[in-house]
Design an enzyme around this catalytic site. Sequence first.
Site, PDB file in Angstrom:
ATOM      1  N   GLY A  81       0.827  -1.202   0.000  1.00  0.00           N
ATOM      2  CA  GLY A  81       0.000   0.000   0.000  1.00  0.00           C
ATOM      3  C   GLY A  81       0.859   1.250   0.000  1.00  0.00           C
ATOM      4  CB  CYS A  82       0.143   4.705  -1.084  1.00  0.00           C
ATOM      5  SG  CYS A  82      -1.481   4.973  -0.338  1.00  0.00           S
ATOM      6  CG  PHE A  83      -1.108   5.798   3.990  1.00  0.00           C
ATOM      7  CD1 PHE A  83      -0.574   7.082   4.027  1.00  0.00           C
ATOM      8  CD2 PHE A  83      -2.471   5.666   3.760  1.00  0.00           C
ATOM      9  CE1 PHE A  83      -1.379   8.207   3.841  1.00  0.00           C
ATOM     10  CE2 PHE A  83      -3.283   6.781   3.575  1.00  0.00           C
ATOM     11  CZ  PHE A  83      -2.742   8.060   3.619  1.00  0.00           C
ATOM     12  CB  THR A  96       5.349   2.320   0.233  1.00  0.00           C
ATOM     13  OG1 THR A  96       4.778   1.185  -0.411  1.00  0.00           O
ATOM     14  CG2 THR A  96       6.681   2.655  -0.411  1.00  0.00           C
ATOM     15  N   GLY A  97       5.595   4.260   2.612  1.00  0.00           N
ATOM     16  CA  GLY A  97       6.252   5.392   3.265  1.00  0.00           C
ATOM     17  C   GLY A  97       6.616   5.110   4.707  1.00  0.00           C
TER      18      GLY A  97
END
Lengths: 344, 344, 344, 344
Positions: C148-150, C152-153
């Site tokens: 997921g995007c979150f 990953t960060g």
Amino acid sequence: MKVAILGATGYTGSELVRLLHQHPGVELAFISSRGDAGSPYYRVHPQFYQAVGLALQPPALELIPDAVELIFCALPHGRSVEVVPALLDAGKQVIDLSADFRLRDPGLYKDWYGWTHSAPELLERAVYGLPEINREALPGAALVANPGCFPTGALLALAPLAAAGVVDWASVVIDAKTGVSGAGRTARPAFHFPECAESVKAYRIGDHQHTPEIEQILGELSGETVTLNFTPHLVPMIRGILSTVYLRLQGGGTPEQVAGLFGEFYEGDPFVRLLPAEQLPETRYVRGSNCCDLGWRFDRRSGRLVIVSAIDNLVKGAAGQAVQNMNLLLGYSEESGLAQVPLF
Amino acid sequence: MKVAILGATGYTGSELVRLLHQHPGVELAFISSRGDAGSPYYRVHPQFYQAVGLALQPPALELIPDAVELIFCALPHGRSVEVVPALLDAGKQVIDLSADFRLRDPGLYKDWYGWTHSAPELLERAVYGLPEINREALPGAALVANPGCFPTGALLALAPLAAAGVVDWASVVIDAKTGVSGAGRTARPAFHFPECAESVKAYRIGDHQHTPEIEQILGELSGETVTLNFTPHLVPMIRGILSTVYLRLQGGGTPEQVAGLFGEFYEGDPFVRLLPAEQLPETRYVRGSNCCDLGWRFDRRSGRLVIVSAIDNLVKGAAGQAVQNMNLLLGYSEESGLAQVPLF
Amino acid sequence: MKVAILGATGYTGSELVRLLHQHPGVELAFISSRGDAGSPYYRVHPQFYQAVGLALQPPALELIPDAVELIFCALPHGRSVEVVPALLDAGKQVIDLSADFRLRDPGLYKDWYGWTHSAPELLERAVYGLPEINREALPGAALVANPGCFPTGALLALAPLAAAGVVDWASVVIDAKTGVSGAGRTARPAFHFPECAESVKAYRIGDHQHTPEIEQILGELSGETVTLNFTPHLVPMIRGILSTVYLRLQGGGTPEQVAGLFGEFYEGDPFVRLLPAEQLPETRYVRGSNCCDLGWRFDRRSGRLVIVSAIDNLVKGAAGQAVQNMNLLLGYSEESGLAQVPLF
Amino acid sequence: MKVAILGATGYTGSELVRLLHQHPGVELAFISSRGDAGSPYYRVHPQFYQAVGLALQPPALELIPDAVELIFCALPHGRSVEVVPALLDAGKQVIDLSADFRLRDPGLYKDWYGWTHSAPELLERAVYGLPEINREALPGAALVANPGCFPTGALLALAPLAAAGVVDWASVVIDAKTGVSGAGRTARPAFHFPECAESVKAYRIGDHQHTPEIEQILGELSGETVTLNFTPHLVPMIRGILSTVYLRLQGGGTPEQVAGLFGEFYEGDPFVRLLPAEQLPETRYVRGSNCCDLGWRFDRRSGRLVIVSAIDNLVKGAAGQAVQNMNLLLGYSEESGLAQVPLF
């Protein structure tokens, strides 16, 4: 093939760095800056960290490596003219992104820019670098005057009709909307975020310095004297210029005629996209790319043709066009290094 | 004095709530919504939490308290016409914010809106509620057609010249730039944040439904047949309309003539601000207020006058103008409830 | 090498098209869409006009050309799981960009997504595609669960410390700020321009579905049970996620220890940039690129380490990471097709 | 009642002008500016054209009319301290919007602001002007230190729990997101539109000068020593601060306990809105108003309470709070001049 950029820290300069970095045929060998000399480039433009290892040099011509054959001048208006003659004398090819070599008539610099041109003899030698109208003149040129951002959008909207001699010039109005990066990288009150977000304004109505540039090229294309109104507007976005051009055609014109003239004029041009009839240009669809999108509508009620063009002011309106010019100058494929799809 | 709003959840409706809430002379006694009936108003518009205690009612006319004397219709185009006749029959005064009673010629509804007007007899009775040109007709009117947002900005830029009969109508081009709230509160793909942030576009070139409204009023003011090109653009901001109007004056005109006509026409108007010569309108300077800022430049080279107007599309372009009309209808001071300074 | 995309019209899908279009080693041979089947791709995403000639196909697996060996599933959560088993049975390699194969424990789908997983046996086979922690497992994998995007960060900010076992997990707070494209391409009221421009909000505090994904991977890296607070915020920009991670190190820690752990962990990683000490990540510096920028500060007063990561949610947070995974899966250079410098 | 503003051209100053202009009980009799003295106010802030007729005066105290009884100092940090003693000696009441009188311990000015306080004896006399915690001390006060924007948002989120002594201070993290107007009106590179639009960043992690102000007041409320991490972030919007506060309650706490403490603490406060359970604060819902919206969630999994506050940094975070303090000082209704509904 080694190239250099003078004035590499402005938005035009950094966009050149971005595009040249991914160009397969050239090596960026020298970048200069008056204010940031000595600093690694990524200090000024952190997006290049670990991608571009160069450090900024002082803007002293003797520091440019001999192997550099082509130089991009991305200096402020009025500063290029002080540097370019020496570069040409040294046998370099120059693509100048300032306005200093765009106008043929030296007197216009006094009228519109407020200074006297110190190298008027170069104005005739300079090739106006809008490949879509000047492609043949570019290979091997010594000095290319890269067009202004507003002129690029306006000229690509009007060139086919101008060349065909069908424009009623007295009817032409150009209403342009630009993103804030067009104002450059220097922080000034008008471009302070809270002063330009959530707002639109017109500025420099009737006296913007891109007016004579637009008129000159349209005059050359049409063989007529062109005097028109160009009005820029500031819009709260970073990149992009949308130009809305209002005009009447001589004899009224027809949609078929317009479609035919545009189709013919831009046949084979890799960066001009004539949109399908159901679409109109939006700046987001060209963001980060060298494309110029064109669309138009006949307003039968008022007898007007309304043409809309969209460009990324930093790419087709500046650095991308400069790379396109370089490709033509040096014999690379015109699209070399410029094939990126727009970034939504 | 009790008033009501039909259609209180759209942007126009919520702006009416904001302005009426702080109006010293009226009490908002009834608000309706088709989709949110039964809900406290702050559920739909949380900014009103603890300020506005009303709950939304179904849009049934019999629910409106008898004591309500004036009703704002903020319903979608085509829905007002179904409701207004009954309100008038019941003896209510109506300020309608839709387009349903703005055009005199019923045939234009078919042409521009696509439906047949079901109450054409009311079109003559309706007063076009642009106080700056129609102030005398407002006191005691039964039905006010509140102007569209684009017409408000365009008409205030042109009215003094139209009334003086000095416009060369064939030369007129209106290029308008609007914030996204002008598209209403319904989520649609074109107004999804990632689709309209960081972009500009033109839309509905030559066929926007506000065109005949602009032409009708300018025709009435000038006594001439007016056909012009109006082109709206979408700009990434929430509120505001900037209209740039290009025209030639009959006989050429002079700056003094223009200044004189504007000064005279708007003398005493509390919401029209003729800016000092060194300034041009920007939408941020009218945000949240009922002001219309006006500025202009003579472009001597092209022989054009360029007029710029700025309004907040939700205030002077809709709800504020409706309150201004209400003030005139009911005999309040014209500025009552509208004295807020623009919110930077 | 031919590849396909199922669900090519969302933002993740269109970003995949952009990146695969410029990838030197693969050919995009099939793209599907439930709602837009039959349409040329540029009708839905005009930025691709004249660049991508493909038309959208219905999402029927039998239409996928046999020569396609690898398939990107960019379908909504819950829809991938219905399709992927058949693709694997047909011998295709699959990179799934939904959440459907990211969690090991099938029960978590019920708890956090609200549905029962229909192919739990695949959860163990799926490789979690965060190359920086899982590079060895990728070559030849049949099924990759793209993060997921979150996550990953957040994971790239915490992985080196988790792997070293030095985190006091009870102290960890993750405060993430995302651009609006993270919400997808479907127009909804919360993402209507006037509703999210000029505003910030927190949402889904304590119950966002990316929480268990973050906890699972950190748990695997550290060998500890990890329960933490993750709070997303919506910010008025199109692209980008900035994650601010607050924590205490076991035993207090030192700046040198942190720098050492990060440097070692990410040595040789082409897309993780450990910023020089004087800089902190900003989302604009990674826009359009597959980079994750990392920076941190020791707050000695409160005894906390504050780590900041910046990614482009559509690139490193979705499509770019998927291409990076593809490169590792197929044996291309990890950077193939992903070398673009961030677009300022 | 006549009042004056020193430093009227910054954002705080112009917001004071906006609010005082519509205040029924006071007359703005004097405004000063170092850089723009002599200019009509509307030249600097065109939104006030035809509303505010005052001209800017030089910042010379002898020019302030004798009839002025209360003075707002909206000068930069470090400049107020040079002026305020003389104002007090002249018998004026002063509301100071800088940081110069907010901290009790003069040594903190050296540590956090870098200069030695020249009037330390005034630090004890100054009343910290957060009415919600200090209302009783305000009537008749000679010197009010108006709170910082970040402290206002953070303190209102934490005050009820601090006063009840239930906070585990070691657990507190404050993550704040501010609009760009918080950086002031001076154009600087970091706030140039193209540099901060479409981006988010953290800055001054662990060393922002509002940290000791927050700690001081929480320490006074709780009777404990408070050391915490405060991290500001810059978000691309003009106005607004959203503060997300993470903490653990001593003994764990319950939702009912939290609701009870907040309800009691803010009972009767006109500007603090405790949102209904289903809502969370968003900065757009307080824009232009003096409201502080508060909401919270218990994250049972991590044992944390997450509190969110939203203010308009220029109103409740600066000028509106100053007017609220003035109202209390002078005996007006606390809401006088501040009753505007937020401007969507």
